[in-house]
Scaffold this motif. Structure first.
Motif, PDB file in Angstrom:
ATOM      1  N   ARG A 184       0.831  -1.204   0.000  1.00 47.45           N
ATOM      2  CA  ARG A 184       0.000   0.000   0.000  1.00 47.45           C
ATOM      3  C   ARG A 184       0.866   1.254   0.000  1.00 47.45           C
ATOM      4  O   ARG A 184       0.544   2.256  -0.644  1.00 47.45           O
ATOM      5  CB  ARG A 184      -0.925  -0.040   1.227  1.00 47.45           C
ATOM      6  CG  ARG A 184      -1.746   1.209   1.452  1.00 47.45           C
ATOM      7  CD  ARG A 184      -2.855   0.944   2.459  1.00 47.45           C
ATOM      8  NE  ARG A 184      -2.369   0.587   3.766  1.00 47.45           N
ATOM      9  CZ  ARG A 184      -2.025   1.474   4.710  1.00 47.45           C
ATOM     10  NH1 ARG A 184      -2.057   2.767   4.450  1.00 47.45           N
ATOM     11  NH2 ARG A 184      -1.621   1.058   5.906  1.00 47.45           N
ATOM     12  N   VAL A 210      -3.357   5.130  -9.324  1.00 53.31           N
ATOM     13  CA  VAL A 210      -4.658   4.461  -9.463  1.00 53.31           C
ATOM     14  C   VAL A 210      -5.768   5.445  -9.812  1.00 53.31           C
ATOM     15  O   VAL A 210      -6.955   5.138  -9.665  1.00 53.31           O
ATOM     16  CB  VAL A 210      -5.006   3.682  -8.169  1.00 53.31           C
ATOM     17  CG1 VAL A 210      -4.074   2.501  -7.982  1.00 53.31           C
ATOM     18  CG2 VAL A 210      -4.950   4.601  -6.949  1.00 53.31           C
ATOM     19  N   GLU A 266      -8.745   4.037   0.932  1.00 48.84           N
ATOM     20  CA  GLU A 266      -8.651   4.063  -0.527  1.00 48.84           C
ATOM     21  C   GLU A 266      -8.471   2.658  -1.091  1.00 48.84           C
ATOM     22  O   GLU A 266      -9.051   2.317  -2.127  1.00 48.84           O
ATOM     23  CB  GLU A 266      -7.497   4.976  -0.942  1.00 48.84           C
ATOM     24  CG  GLU A 266      -7.770   6.441  -0.639  1.00 48.84           C
ATOM     25  CD  GLU A 266      -6.547   7.322  -0.783  1.00 48.84           C
ATOM     26  OE1 GLU A 266      -6.709   8.521  -1.061  1.00 48.84           O
ATOM     27  OE2 GLU A 266      -5.419   6.812  -0.587  1.00 48.84           O
ATOM     28  N   VAL A 267      -7.653   1.842  -0.415  1.00 43.95           N
ATOM     29  CA  VAL A 267      -7.489   0.459  -0.870  1.00 43.95           C
ATOM     30  C   VAL A 267      -8.818  -0.278  -0.775  1.00 43.95           C
ATOM     31  O   VAL A 267      -9.216  -1.011  -1.699  1.00 43.95           O
ATOM     32  CB  VAL A 267      -6.410  -0.268  -0.046  1.00 43.95           C
ATOM     33  CG1 VAL A 267      -6.309  -1.726  -0.480  1.00 43.95           C
ATOM     34  CG2 VAL A 267      -5.065   0.422  -0.200  1.00 43.95           C
ATOM     35  N   LEU A 304     -11.054   0.819  -3.635  1.00 41.12           N
ATOM     36  CA  LEU A 304     -10.622   0.273  -4.919  1.00 41.12           C
ATOM     37  C   LEU A 304     -10.935  -1.223  -5.030  1.00 41.12           C
ATOM     38  O   LEU A 304     -11.246  -1.728  -6.108  1.00 41.12           O
ATOM     39  CB  LEU A 304      -9.123   0.512  -5.113  1.00 41.12           C
ATOM     40  CG  LEU A 304      -8.699   1.975  -5.313  1.00 41.12           C
ATOM     41  CD1 LEU A 304      -7.183   2.107  -5.186  1.00 41.12           C
ATOM     42  CD2 LEU A 304      -9.158   2.484  -6.675  1.00 41.12           C
ATOM     43  N   ALA A 305     -10.814  -1.938  -3.908  1.00 43.48           N
ATOM     44  CA  ALA A 305     -11.080  -3.381  -3.903  1.00 43.48           C
ATOM     45  C   ALA A 305     -12.548  -3.707  -3.685  1.00 43.48           C
ATOM     46  O   ALA A 305     -12.938  -4.882  -3.723  1.00 43.48           O
ATOM     47  CB  ALA A 305     -10.233  -4.060  -2.825  1.00 43.48           C
ATOM     48  N   ASP A 318      -5.507  -6.178  -7.837  1.00 43.62           N
ATOM     49  CA  ASP A 318      -5.769  -5.104  -8.793  1.00 43.62           C
ATOM     50  C   ASP A 318      -5.611  -3.740  -8.139  1.00 43.62           C
ATOM     51  O   ASP A 318      -5.023  -2.818  -8.719  1.00 43.62           O
ATOM     52  CB  ASP A 318      -7.179  -5.245  -9.372  1.00 43.62           C
ATOM     53  CG  ASP A 318      -7.324  -6.478 -10.254  1.00 43.62           C
ATOM     54  OD1 ASP A 318      -6.286  -6.976 -10.742  1.00 43.62           O
ATOM     55  OD2 ASP A 318      -8.462  -6.944 -10.442  1.00 43.62           O
ATOM     56  N   ALA A 319      -6.126  -3.599  -6.917  1.00 43.32           N
ATOM     57  CA  ALA A 319      -6.067  -2.305  -6.231  1.00 43.32           C
ATOM     58  C   ALA A 319      -4.630  -1.887  -5.950  1.00 43.32           C
ATOM     59  O   ALA A 319      -4.293  -0.692  -6.024  1.00 43.32           O
ATOM     60  CB  ALA A 319      -6.861  -2.369  -4.929  1.00 43.32           C
TER      61      ALA A 319
END
Length: 285
Positions: A14, A22, A39-40, A43-44, A72-73
């Motif tokens: 991270r 991203v 944020e992770v 995104l996930a 992907d994240a």
């Protein structure tokens, strides 16, 4: 504070991804580098609470769908994704091996036939198990029985041997973390990791990046003490008869100065092995 390898890896990766990587806006008010947990999670497409439990080690068995989304994240490549799966316990781990590894004699016989191809056989903890004749000529600082990772950080001559030591060192550490993820209980891997961590601050700093990737097709520029600069391509092959071992071979493009240098080194090495005395090789211009 993380309490699992999974959480430790997620936190480390991270920190390596910026918002702009991203497509998120930079707000300029970040106390730590990289992405925030929220944020992770966004995104996930998982809850912030669930992601927090993963980082803190309170959740250790995420689904394959969650692992794919996190990969992907965090922009993981194929090796990074495989490492994530391994430390999450989603792929079968190899059986526990003993600490002694040996080179297959037939493999060594084959490698000796490659008079223009330097080759190294590495064990599951980057121990140098064997080298063909040209491999010994190209890598004069290495001997069977030495460890490639420890040599990178603890042998002063290696720094001047690599044209870009920083890149070579970072790749070696990322490769070792990839090995460690595949064999987390291997005593030899633990021994090398402990020695490197205690003996080299540079290794410890790179280890904290949590990069994980296997050896692949790559170019290396080496500064050989006898023949000068060598530009080599590297290919790595898994040894099916000995899981964990890797055969690393190098080659040069025909018609280049490096190809000429390899022929010279091969000729001199063959002559020396046959018991004849030769003068030191002249530098190729």
């Amino acid at each position: 504070m993380t309490t699992s390898k999974l959480g430790d890896y997620l936190q480390g990766r991270r920190a390596q991804v910026t918002p702009s990587d991203v497509g998120l806006p930079e707000d300029g008010r970040r106390r730590v580098p990289g992405l925030r947990r929220e944020e992770v999670a966004m995104l996930a497409r998982i809850s912030v609470d669930y992601y927090l439990r993963l980082e803190q080690g309170r959740e250790r068995r995420p689904s394959t769908q969650v692992l794919d989304a996190l990969s992907d994240a965090l922009l993981l490549d194929n090796d990074g994704r495989l490492h994530l799966y391994r430390i999450a316990g989603m792929t079968p781990l190899p059986r526990h091996e003993g600490t002694i590894e040996r080179a297959d004699p037939q493999l060594l016989t084959m490698a000796e036939l490659w008079d223009r191809t330097p080759a190294l056989l590495l064990g599951r903890a980057y121990d140098v198990l064997a080298m063909n004749t040209l491999g010994r000529a190209v890598f004069p600082h290495l001997e069977p029985g030495e460890n490639l990772l420890l040599s990178m950080f603890l042998d002063p001559s290696v720094r001047s041997f690599h044209a870009d030591w920083d890149k070579a060192a970072a790749n070696a550490v990322a490769g070792f973390r990839f090995l460690e993820g595949a064999r987390p209980n291997d005593p030899r891997i633990h021994e090398v990791l402990r020695t490197a961590s205690e003996s080299s601050r540079e290794f410890a700093d790179l280890w904290q990046r949590r990069d994980a990737r296997g050896k692949s097709d790559a170019a290396k520029v080496l500064l050989h003490p006898a023949v000068g600069e060598l530009t080599l391509r590297m290919q790595t092959f898994d040894v099916r008869s000995a899981p964990g071992q890797q055969l690393v071979v190098y080659h040069a493009q025909e018609g280049t100065r490096t190809a000429d240098a390899l022929r010279l080194l091969g000729s001199l090495a063959a002559t020396a092995r046959s018991g004849h005395q030769e003068d030191s090789p002249k530098r190729i211009k």
